[in-house]
Every structure is written in C-alpha cells, then in structure tokens.
Scaffold this motif. Structure first.
Motif, PDB file in Angstrom:
ATOM      1  N   PRO A 557      56.971  74.521  14.657  1.00 12.40           N
ATOM      2  CA  PRO A 557      57.202  75.007  13.301  1.00 12.40           C
ATOM      3  C   PRO A 557      56.810  76.474  13.179  1.00 12.40           C
ATOM      4  O   PRO A 557      55.824  76.907  13.771  1.00 12.40           O
ATOM      5  CB  PRO A 557      56.296  74.147  12.430  1.00 12.40           C
ATOM      6  CG  PRO A 557      55.830  73.044  13.322  1.00 12.40           C
ATOM      7  CD  PRO A 557      55.921  73.520  14.715  1.00 12.40           C
ATOM      8  N   LEU A 558      57.626  77.194  12.450  1.00 10.37           N
ATOM      9  CA  LEU A 558      57.361  78.613  12.305  1.00 10.37           C
ATOM     10  C   LEU A 558      57.115  79.003  10.854  1.00 10.37           C
ATOM     11  O   LEU A 558      56.137  79.670  10.547  1.00 10.37           O
ATOM     12  CB  LEU A 558      58.561  79.416  12.836  1.00 10.37           C
ATOM     13  CG  LEU A 558      58.831  79.335  14.320  1.00 10.37           C
ATOM     14  CD1 LEU A 558      60.087  80.092  14.656  1.00 10.37           C
ATOM     15  CD2 LEU A 558      57.657  79.886  15.119  1.00 10.37           C
ATOM     16  N   SER A 559      57.995  78.586   9.994  1.00  6.18           N
ATOM     17  CA  SER A 559      57.897  79.086   8.622  1.00  6.18           C
ATOM     18  C   SER A 559      58.590  78.109   7.675  1.00  6.18           C
ATOM     19  O   SER A 559      59.499  77.361   8.076  1.00  6.18           O
ATOM     20  CB  SER A 559      58.578  80.456   8.541  1.00  6.18           C
ATOM     21  OG  SER A 559      58.804  80.801   7.192  1.00  6.18           O
ATOM     22  N   GLU A 560      58.133  78.158   6.465  1.00  7.77           N
ATOM     23  CA  GLU A 560      58.833  77.376   5.446  1.00  7.77           C
ATOM     24  C   GLU A 560      59.515  78.306   4.464  1.00  7.77           C
ATOM     25  O   GLU A 560      59.889  77.894   3.369  1.00  7.77           O
ATOM     26  CB  GLU A 560      57.867  76.409   4.755  1.00  7.77           C
ATOM     27  CG  GLU A 560      57.369  75.360   5.739  1.00  7.77           C
ATOM     28  CD  GLU A 560      56.636  74.199   5.107  1.00  7.77           C
ATOM     29  OE1 GLU A 560      56.363  74.274   3.892  1.00  7.77           O
ATOM     30  OE2 GLU A 560      56.357  73.241   5.842  1.00  7.77           O
ATOM     31  N   ASN A 561      59.640  79.564   4.868  1.00  8.42           N
ATOM     32  CA  ASN A 561      60.390  80.507   4.050  1.00  8.42           C
ATOM     33  C   ASN A 561      61.858  80.384   4.408  1.00  8.42           C
ATOM     34  O   ASN A 561      62.202  79.980   5.516  1.00  8.42           O
ATOM     35  CB  ASN A 561      59.937  81.932   4.344  1.00  8.42           C
ATOM     36  CG  ASN A 561      58.548  82.202   3.766  1.00  8.42           C
ATOM     37  OD1 ASN A 561      58.028  81.375   3.013  1.00  8.42           O
ATOM     38  ND2 ASN A 561      57.974  83.325   4.119  1.00  8.42           N
ATOM     39  N   THR A 562      62.690  80.706   3.478  1.00 13.15           N
ATOM     40  CA  THR A 562      64.114  80.603   3.785  1.00 13.15           C
ATOM     41  C   THR A 562      64.498  81.657   4.823  1.00 13.15           C
ATOM     42  O   THR A 562      65.347  81.412   5.651  1.00 13.15           O
ATOM     43  CB  THR A 562      64.972  80.786   2.518  1.00 13.15           C
ATOM     44  OG1 THR A 562      64.589  82.000   1.876  1.00 13.15           O
ATOM     45  CG2 THR A 562      64.795  79.631   1.558  1.00 13.15           C
TER      46      THR A 562
HETATM   47  C1  LIG Z   1      56.840  83.755   3.784  1.00 16.94           C
HETATM   48  O1  LIG Z   1      57.109  84.738   2.793  1.00 16.94           O
HETATM   49  C2  LIG Z   1      55.978  85.278   2.184  1.00 16.94           C
HETATM   50  C3  LIG Z   1      56.459  86.242   1.102  1.00 16.94           C
HETATM   51  O2  LIG Z   1      57.806  86.307   1.032  1.00 16.94           O
HETATM   52  C4  LIG Z   1      55.109  85.985   3.222  1.00 16.94           C
HETATM   53  O3  LIG Z   1      53.958  86.471   2.593  1.00 16.94           O
HETATM   54  C5  LIG Z   1      54.730  85.032   4.289  1.00 16.94           C
HETATM   55  O4  LIG Z   1      54.019  85.680   5.292  1.00 16.94           O
HETATM   56  C6  LIG Z   1      55.974  84.386   4.886  1.00 16.94           C
HETATM   57  N1  LIG Z   1      55.573  83.359   5.833  1.00 16.94           N
HETATM   58  C7  LIG Z   1      56.037  83.336   7.044  1.00 16.94           C
HETATM   59  C8  LIG Z   1      55.493  82.264   7.901  1.00 16.94           C
HETATM   60  O5  LIG Z   1      56.862  84.169   7.440  1.00 16.94           O
END
Ligand SMILES: *[C@@H]1O[C@H](CO)[C@@H](O)[C@H](O)[C@H]1NC(C)=O
Ligand SMILES: *[C@@H]1O[C@H](CO)[C@@H](O)[C@H](O)[C@H]1NC(C)=O
Ligand SMILES: *[C@@H]1O[C@H](CO)[C@@H](O)[C@H](O)[C@H]1NC(C)=O
Ligand SMILES: *[C@@H]1O[C@H](CO)[C@@H](O)[C@H](O)[C@H]1NC(C)=O
Length: 738
Positions: A557-562
């Motif tokens: 898993p890396l991120s839950e951001n789109t």
């Molecule tokens: C997800 O997005 C937020 C703000 O957009 C940022 O602060 C955060 O570091 C991001 N997380 C990852 C895992 O990229």
C-alpha cells in the motif's frame, strides 16, 4: 192600640180634677201619672200627703182587680211595691188618702213592656263555603211582641227584616226568631252577622228600644285539593327510602294525617306530619298509604300505592365474561356482587384444575390474581357467590395469546445493486402461531406472505419467520420495506393484533470503471516526476487505494489519495502500480505500468572472430548494451530493398557458413522509450576465389546511418501521445515510428 192607651189616661185626669177642690190637704203620687216598667223588674209607687196629721191610705186598681203588690204605709207616705212587675200590674192604680173627713185620690198608670236581652244568633251548622246554613236570630221574652222588628245582616247586607204583627191572643212573653238560610261564599270570610231587634213603642219611654248582637261569621272550607307528592318514586327497591308529602287546602288549614291501609282493611296511623319519610323499606312495606286532610268541617283523603321490589342480587364479573391475556401478563379477575350484605365467594375452574392464582375476597368483591399467565391458566374460571340461600355463578374465560414484539427484519448487508439479497422477517414468541400471518411489502405491494397452518393446536410459543430473496437495484434506494405480522384472532380483544417493522433500502453500487490518468506519461526518464490520478465509480463513492505490485505478487500500500505523485523517479520505481476503488459493496482495480528509463548507453557491436571472414566460415555478430536490462536490442542487416531484422539470441546472431551475400552493413539498435543508440559494422566475406564482395549501395546506407540519430525525438513523441490515451504499447509506438 196607642189610641186605647190615651183614652185611659184621659179618664184619670178627670178624676184628678174632681178632688182638686179640697184645699190645704194635698195628695201626691210619684211617679206622676205614669210609670213604664219592664216585666220582671221591681217598681214602687209612692203616695204622700201634706197638711194632714194622720192620713189613711188605700190603694186599688181602677177595675178593682187585685193589687198584685205590697202596700206599706208610713206616716204621710204609702208605698205600693210590685216586685216583680207582671202582666197583672198593667193597670191604672189609684191611691186614696183620707184625712179626717177629707178624702183625696190620685191615680197612676202602670205600663209594662219586656225587652230584656240582646238577640241571640244561632247557626244551624258550621258555616262552610258552598253549604247552605240557616241563621236564626231569636229575641227572647219580648212584650209587646207585635211591636218587634228583627233584621239580620251579613256585613252591610241586609238578609232579612221581619215584623211580628200578628194579633196577641194573650198577654205573654214571647221569644221571636228570624230565620235566614244562605250559602256562604269565600267573600263571607271575616264578615259579621248582625241581628238587630227593635221594639217600636214610641208612646212610652224606656231604654233600650233597640238591641243588637254581632257574631263574627266563622267560615270554614272543608279540606280539598289534597295532593300527595312522592320522592323519588312510588316504586322502590328493598332498603330504599321514600319521602311523601301531602298537602290539602281548607279553612282552617287542614291537619294532615298519614296512615296505611292494612290488608285486613284496618287503618294504621303513622304520622300527623305532612311529610312522611319511610326508610329502609322492606317488601312487606308495599301497600296503600293514605293521607287525610282534616279540619273542623271535613276531611279529604288521597291514596298512594308504594311498591317495594326485592333488591336484585346480581353478580358481575370484570373485566368481562371473556378476557384476552398475553402470556406473561398479570391478570386480575374480579367478581363483584350487589344486593347482598355479606356474600361468600368461591372460585374454581370449569374442569376443576388448580386455580394457579391468588384469591382475595373482601366485602362484596372477590379477586383472583393470576400472576404471569401461562398455558395452565387458559380456562374458564367460575366465581360462585352465596348470599343467604341464594347462589349465583358467573364465569370468566381466560384466553391466551402472545405477540409481544414487533417483527425483526434481517437483511443481507450491504445491499448491492444487481446482487441477490435476502430479507428475513422473524416474529418471536407467538401464540397461537396458526393465526399468524407474516407479510413482506415493498412500497405497499406485497412481495410475499405466509401463514403457519402447520401449527394448529400447538400449545407453545413459536417464533416464525418469512424469508425472501430479491435482486435490488439502485432504484430501490429510499423505498421502504415493511414486515407486517398479524395475529388473526377476531374472537379475542386486545391491542396490537398487527405489528410491523420497517426498513428503508439503501442499495450500494460496487466500484466500477476504475480509471487511471498518468501525467505526463507512464514512460519516464529517470529523475522526472509523475502524477497518477485514479478515479472509480460506485455508491457510496469508492475510496481510492494506491499500491505497488511486488515481485511476489503482493501489494504494497502506498497512498489513499486519488493522486499518487512520484518525484525524482528512479529506474527502480518502474513497475506495476495498482489503483483500487473500494467501498462497502466491493472493490475494483486498475493497473498501470510505470517505466522509468535511462537512455541507452555503451552499445557495442562486434563481429567474431572478425569483421572480415572467408566464405564458409562461421561468424557471430553480437550486440551488447551497457545499461538498463530493459533496453531493447534490434539487430538488423541493412539492404537497399529494406532492412532485415535478424533473429538474435541475447543480442547475438550467428551466421553459419557465411556466404558472400552475408557481407554488408549490420546495425544494432538499442532503444528504449527515452532514447536510442545505433552501432553498425560492415561484415566482409571473402570469396574462396579471393574475390571480395562489396555492395556499393551498402556504402550509401552506411553514410545515411549517421542521420538516424535525430529519429529518437520522434519515438519520444509517439510514446507521449500513446501515454495520453492512458495506455501504451511499445510495439505500437515502434510501428507508428516507421
Ligand atoms: C495525500 O495528500 C495529502 C494532501 O493532499 C498529503 O499531505 C499527503 O502527504 C498525501 N499522502 C500520500 C501518502 O501521498
Ligand atoms: C314534621 O316533620 C318536620 C321535619 O321532619 C319536623 O321539623 C316537624 O317538627 C314535624 N312536625 C310534626 C308535627 O311532627
Ligand atoms: C430468520 O431469522 C430467524 C431468527 O433470527 C432464524 O431463526 C431463521 O433461521 C432465519 N431464517 C433464515 C431462512 O435464515
Ligand atoms: C503533479 O501535480 C501537481 C499538483 O497538481 C503539479 O503541481 C505538478 O506539476 C504535477 N506534475 C506533473 C509531472 O504533471
């Protein structure tokens, strides 16, 4: 008659004249000439002389009848006393006085009358309005009655006047009466009856000549309009009381008497009061009660019949002849009696099973308390009440049911659009279960219903359920699912024969159409940055999860951001990146291959054993590239008619038994998406006859090969174009380049 009297008086004055001649010797009589005397009273006549020493007196009546009196001589006086005066004294008396030779005489007339008493009024009867009454006015001992006049008056009104002019046969005292009959009227109340008697004798002097008697007219009214009022009613219940008031009109006010007619016809006196109150009536007190208004002149009676009814002895049961009780509830059965002072109670069940309850009796009430009713209380309970010799029995049927809770809806969770779902509606602890119906409705229309006839006669609490399966769609969201449970017991009365639960449907859509947008491209030059943006459709909106596929196939898993941003990429960042759209209905993934490359470097093309071989020898043309294992190597043989791509193994191409035609320009191309390098060599194949072969066009090609370098930019252009479409194929890119 008056004429006769004056003749007598005339004669006596002539006598007096005869003796008036003698002088000095004088005779006097008193009263002079005449005396009026009432019969029965005494009178005295006195004869006296003057101028004579010792006179002698003699008295006589003119007609020489007896004197009827006593003479007393005393000196020069002689008194003739008539006590009492009677008819025999009605004469002219002569007194003769002799003095020596002189004789003198004087006369006096005695006149009599009788009117000694006031008239008397008699009534034939009491004076009653409307009833003829005779009034008699009598005047006693009158003389001379032919001069009598009697008048009878009522108030100012003269009723009758009468004179009694009949000839008097004998001299006597007579009582004369006047009789009047009249019918009294109301207006006569308070009036006087007056009887006036007048004795008309003008010629003599006496008092009174008129007598009067007044009698107050005492008018009576016989009791009338006798009325009885009964409160509250003539019909009574045993133990009740009644007040009877009697009124009667009359003069004087009638007195009221209450009595009761006995069976033998006798009368039993009860009260002398207008109001008669009878309390604690018994049935024997029924009968005829008589009120009598009584006064001096009469009585009037009025009757009333009182009927005392036996107080009914009744038993009532509460809450009623039937009670519906829920299993587990507490039930109080009450048996109450009216019309009995001290009843005795007993309870039993119709089949004489144990009561399973607590009995409490107090006064006219008895209760049977069943705590937490159960199947053993499903009976007809009988309450027996004994009052004296009477006995009554009433029953209460205890009927049981159980329907304690609303249905419970269980639904597969979550509901996913297009996926089969189950709904289970269950109703716990129902009795009688064979009367239960469960219905499932969606938006008011029945999806399924069920009855439980298999449970007929089962004496137990049953939990029943109804299950359906259906395929929900997004249109179902917001619709209401209703589970209705109904206990069809018309014969019992209780609240909540129907219970229901509702649930609103929320249909989810699992993630789909997961898309990845890579910017600027999925093929990158080492050190550059890339943004990978992922989106996915679904309901609820899916969550995006970025991860990287590891060599072993697992995901990191890396991120839950789109958007997943990689900055300063290195070739090690190359690999498969996975975006997953996740919601409670499911997940959907999309992968993208990220390629980070270095431009090809250190490309070497060699011919072994040499670039110059003899016909029939074996030669190996081998191409190596220093960096990036991903570097593609294409080995080609240039020709005027077109390049021939050689089938190489690990960049090596082996020419067995080289022919003359194998001579030419060989080119090795190492290219990746970010760059390209070319190397070429010229293979010389010497013929067996030591004849060299060289194709002049090869030389031309060789010269051109140096122009190919700028073509790298073209490849990058195509790669970028393909990337923008979201996918990239190296083969395609290569094709389009050519
Ligand atoms: C997800 O997005 C937020 C703000 O957009 C940022 O602060 C955060 O570091 C991001 N997380 C990852 C895992 O990229
Ligand atoms: C009649 O009854 C009334 C009321 O009970 C009472 O006051 C009154 O004295 C009674 N009169 C007679 C004459 O008994
Ligand atoms: C429905 O629910 C009831 C009570 O939870 C359970 O006893 C029954 O087995 C369920 N029925 C089905 C078909 O799952
Ligand atoms: C990545 O996204 C950020 C924010 O939108 C932007 O500033 C940056 O230029 C983007 N990088 C590339 C390589 O597109």
């Amino acid at each position: 008659m008056p004429r006769k009297i004056s003749m007598i008086f005339g004669a006596s004055s002539m006598l007096w004249m005869l003796f008036a001649v003698s002088q000095a010797f004088k005779i006097e009589i008193s009263p002079e000439y005449k005396i009026v005397a009432q019969i029965g009273t005494p009178i005295s006549l006195t004869c006296s002389t003057t101028e004579c020493e010792s006179p002698s007196f003699s008295w006589r009546t003119q007609i020489d009848s007896p004197l009827n009196g006593k003479v007393r001589n005393e000196g020069s006086k002689s008194t003739l006393t008539m006590d009492p005066v009677s008819f025999e004294n009605e004469h002219s008396y002569l007194c003769t006085a002799t003095c020596e030779s002189k004789k003198m005489e004087k006369g006096i007339q005695v006149e009599i009358y009788s009117f000694p008493k006031d008239p008397e009024i008699y009534l034939s009867d009491s004076v009653e309005v409307g009833k003829p009454v005779t009034v008699t006015c009598s005047v006693p001992d009158v003389y001379p009655f032919d001069r009598l006049e009697i008048s009878l008056l009522k108030g100012n009104q003269n009723l009758k006047t009468q004179e009694f002019l009949e000839e008097m046969q004998t001299k006597s005292l007579e009582t004369k009466s006047l009789e009047v009959t009249f019918i009294p009227i109301n207006e006569d109340i308070g009036k006087d009856l007056v009887c006036q008697a007048k004795l008309h004798i003008e010629e003599i002097d006496f008092e009174p000549k008129e007598r009067e008697t007044t009698k107050k007219l005492q008018v009576y009214i016989s009791p009338q309009n006798t009325v009885i009022s009964v409160s509250p009613s003539k019909r009574l219940q045993e133990g009740g009381s009644v007040t009877m008031t009697c009124s009667s009109e009359g003069l004087p006010d009638p007195q009221i008497f209450w009595s009761r007619k006995l069976d033998d016809g006798n009368i039993q006196r009860l009260s002398g009061n207008a109001t008669l109150t009878l309390i604690a009536m018994r049935m024997e007190d029924s009968g005829i009660y008589v009120c009598e208004g009584v006064n001096l002149v009469g009585k009037q009676r009025e009757e009333v019949e009182l009927i005392v009814k036996e107080k009914p002895f009744t038993v009532e049961v509460f809450p009623g002849p039937q009670i519906s009780a829920q299993i587990g509830d507490s039930v109080v059965l009450t048996c109450a009696i009216t019309g009995c002072e001290s009843p005795s109670f007993s309870w039993r069940t119709q089949i004489d099973s144990p009561l399973s309850g607590k009995v409490r009796s107090e006064g006219t009430k008895s209760t049977l308390t069943l705590n937490s009713v159960s199947f053993e209380n499903e009976h007809s309970y009988l309450c027996t009440v004994t009052c004296g010799r009477k006995k009554l029995e009433k029953g209460i049927q205890v009927e049981l049911y159980s329907f304690p809770r609303d249905p419970e809806i269980e639904m597969s969770d979550p509901l996913v659009d297009g996926n089969q779902a189950t709904v289970n509606c269950s109703v716990p602890n129902v009795y009688p279960a064979d009367r239960l119906e469960i219905k499932l409705l969606k938006e008011g229309s029945i999806m399924k219903n069920k009855i439980f006839l298999e449970d007929v006669g089962k004496k137990s609490l049953e939990s029943k359920s109804l299950e359906i399966t259906f395929i929900p769609s997004t249109e179902d969201t917001g619709k209401v699912l209703v589970c209705q449970a109904e206990l069809h017991i018309d014969e019992m009365e209780f609240e909540l024969k129907q219970r229901q639960s509702t649930q609103t449907l929320h249909v989810n859509v699992s993630p789909r159409d997961t898309r990845i947008l890579v910017s600027p491209s999925n093929i990158l030059e080492e050190g550059s940055s890339v943004n990978m943006t992922c989106s996915s459709d679904g309901l609820p909106a899916p969550k995006i999860v970025w991860s990287r596929k590891l060599n072993n196939g697992n995901l990191q898993p890396l991120s839950e951001n789109t958007t997943l941003t990689l900055t300063s990429t290195k070739t090690e960042d190359s690999g498969t990146y996975v975006c997953e759209g996740v919601n409670l209905a499911g997940r959907n993934r999309k992968e993208v291959e990220l390629i980070i490359q270095d431009t090809p470097k250190d490309i070497q093309l060699t011919a072994f054993p040499s670039e110059s071989v003899k016909e029939g020898e074996t030669v190996i043309i081998s191409c190596t590239c220093g960096n990036a294992p991903k570097t593609w190597i294409i080995l080609k043989k240039k020709a005027e008619t077109g390049d021939t791509v050689l089938k190489s193994t690990d960049g090596a191409y082996t020419i067995h038994k080289a022919q003359l035609e194998d001579a030419g320009v060989y080119e090795c191309e190492s290219k990746n998406e970010v760059g390209l390098q070319l190397r070429s060599l010229t293979l010389d194949v010497k013929g067996k006859g030591n004849k060299d072969y060289f194709s002049p066009e090869l030389l031309v090609l060789y010269c051109i090969s140096s122009l190919i370098i700028p073509g790298i930019g073209m490849i990058i252009y195509f790669a970028r174009k393909a990337n923008m479409k979201g996918s990239y194929s190296l083969v395609e890119a290569q094709k389009s380049k050519v």
